[in-house]
Each structure stands twice: as structure tokens, then as C-alpha cells.
Scaffold this motif. Sequence first.
Motif, PDB file in Angstrom:
ATOM      1  N   ALA A  57       0.925  -1.274   0.080  1.00  0.00           N
ATOM      2  CA  ALA A  57       0.090   0.110   0.113  1.00  0.00           C
ATOM      3  C   ALA A  57       0.855   1.334  -0.221  1.00  0.00           C
ATOM      4  N   THR A  58       0.304   2.113  -0.523  1.00  0.00           N
ATOM      5  CA  THR A  58       0.959   3.694  -0.735  1.00  0.00           C
ATOM      6  C   THR A  58       0.446   4.669   0.163  1.00  0.00           C
ATOM      7  N   GLY A  59       0.848   5.855   0.110  1.00  0.00           N
ATOM      8  CA  GLY A  59       0.007   7.007   0.620  1.00  0.00           C
ATOM      9  C   GLY A  59      -0.013   6.760   2.180  1.00  0.00           C
ATOM     10  N   GLN A  60      -0.633   7.650   2.682  1.00  0.00           N
ATOM     11  CA  GLN A  60      -0.784   7.729   4.294  1.00  0.00           C
ATOM     12  C   GLN A  60      -1.390   6.120   4.720  1.00  0.00           C
ATOM     13  N   VAL A  61      -2.280   5.650   3.760  1.00  0.00           N
ATOM     14  CA  VAL A  61      -3.000   4.432   4.230  1.00  0.00           C
ATOM     15  C   VAL A  61      -1.565   3.352   4.446  1.00  0.00           C
ATOM     16  N   GLY A  62      -0.734   3.487   3.141  1.00  0.00           N
ATOM     17  CA  GLY A  62       0.565   2.624   3.363  1.00  0.00           C
ATOM     18  C   GLY A  62       1.205   2.669   4.616  1.00  0.00           C
ATOM     19  N   TYR A  63       1.465   3.917   5.118  1.00  0.00           N
ATOM     20  CA  TYR A  63       2.298   4.337   6.454  1.00  0.00           C
ATOM     21  C   TYR A  63       1.562   3.387   7.534  1.00  0.00           C
ATOM     22  N   VAL A  64       0.020   3.708   7.629  1.00  0.00           N
ATOM     23  CA  VAL A  64      -0.542   3.397   8.630  1.00  0.00           C
ATOM     24  C   VAL A  64      -0.504   1.708   8.652  1.00  0.00           C
ATOM     25  N   LEU A  65      -0.731   1.196   7.566  1.00  0.00           N
ATOM     26  CA  LEU A  65      -0.786  -0.464   7.614  1.00  0.00           C
ATOM     27  C   LEU A  65       0.493  -1.014   7.526  1.00  0.00           C
ATOM     28  N   ALA A  66       1.675   0.006   7.815  1.00  0.00           N
ATOM     29  CA  ALA A  66       2.964  -0.685   7.786  1.00  0.00           C
ATOM     30  C   ALA A  66       3.413  -0.484   9.082  1.00  0.00           C
ATOM     31  N   GLU A  67       2.621   0.091  10.044  1.00  0.00           N
ATOM     32  CA  GLU A  67       3.093   0.122  11.529  1.00  0.00           C
ATOM     33  C   GLU A  67       2.751  -1.246  12.066  1.00  0.00           C
ATOM     34  N   ASN A  68       3.862  -1.682  12.886  1.00  0.00           N
ATOM     35  CA  ASN A  68       3.653  -2.939  13.571  1.00  0.00           C
ATOM     36  C   ASN A  68       3.093  -2.897  14.889  1.00  0.00           C
ATOM     37  N   THR A  69       1.977  -2.811  14.731  1.00  0.00           N
ATOM     38  CA  THR A  69       1.147  -2.904  16.013  1.00  0.00           C
ATOM     39  C   THR A  69       0.043  -3.898  16.097  1.00  0.00           C
ATOM     40  N   LYS A  70      -0.229  -4.713  17.327  1.00  0.00           N
ATOM     41  CA  LYS A  70      -1.181  -5.771  17.385  1.00  0.00           C
ATOM     42  C   LYS A  70      -2.424  -5.164  17.303  1.00  0.00           C
ATOM     43  N   ILE A  71      -3.052  -6.031  16.490  1.00  0.00           N
ATOM     44  CA  ILE A  71      -4.669  -5.861  15.976  1.00  0.00           C
ATOM     45  C   ILE A  71      -5.399  -6.661  16.714  1.00  0.00           C
ATOM     46  N   ALA A  72      -6.288  -6.058  17.744  1.00  0.00           N
ATOM     47  CA  ALA A  72      -7.316  -7.107  18.690  1.00  0.00           C
ATOM     48  C   ALA A  72      -8.525  -7.436  18.072  1.00  0.00           C
TER      49      ALA A  72
END
Length: 136
Positions: free
Chosen positions: A48-63
Motif C-alpha cells: 500500500a502507498t500513501g498515508q494508508v500505506g504508512y498506517v498499514l505498515a505500522e507494527n502494532t497488534k490488532i485486537a
Amino acid sequence: MAITLTDQDKNTLRTAAYGAITLVTAAGAAVGSPHRIATQGSLALASATGQVGYVLAENTKIANLNGKSVAEIADQVLPALTTAMGLLKKQDPAEADNFRSTVLVAVEAAVRPKKGEPSPVMVEMVRKITAALDAA
């Protein structure tokens, strides 16, 4: 146009996108390789690119993506898809379009079989995900 996303907004976007892949993986487990489905979808999200790409690339746990059934997962993911689209549309319609296309490309990559056509189960799940994206 720069958008401002809270930590909760980012969590909603990640839940929606990765949840869509979790949902098609759970729905398709009986008709295909869950590992292949999840891998193909996740790889597509990673591009993914754009701001969405940056958000999806963050390495955080999804509950909340470990439901005991497809229905439980859908109860979390489908509303998150609609919410994510709504919050992005308010701030930047182009980024909302980017999110929608990113999720749909990832889902299509996930449900594509090695040969032949996707199963009716997978086609129906893609329809539900698309409807949730378009509901905002």
C-alpha cells in the motif's frame, strides 16, 4: 491534503484492512490453503502507498480478529471497513479511494485460486467486504 489520524483511527484502519484478509482466510479455509490466502492478502496490503500505506505498515497488534467463527470475525471487520471509509472520506476523499482500492486488491489477491475460479464462498465474502466499504 494531509490527514490527521488518531491512534484509534489508525487501529480502525488496520483492523479493517487486515481484518478483511482474516475474514476471507476464515471463509476460504475449507476450500483453499488458509496460509496461502493470508500470505497473498498480507503481501498485497504491505504494498500500500500513501498515508494508508504508512498506517498499514505500522507494527502494532490488532485486537479482536480471533473470532471462533466467520460470523464473529465479520461482526468486527465489516463495521470497521465502513467506519474506516467514513473517517477517511471526511478528511481526504482521495485517501479513502486509496484505502478502498488497497483493501479490494488485497482481497482479490487473497481469494485468487492457483487455477480455476474463486469458490462461491469466496465470491460472496468479497461482495460483503465491498458492500461494507461502500456503505460509508
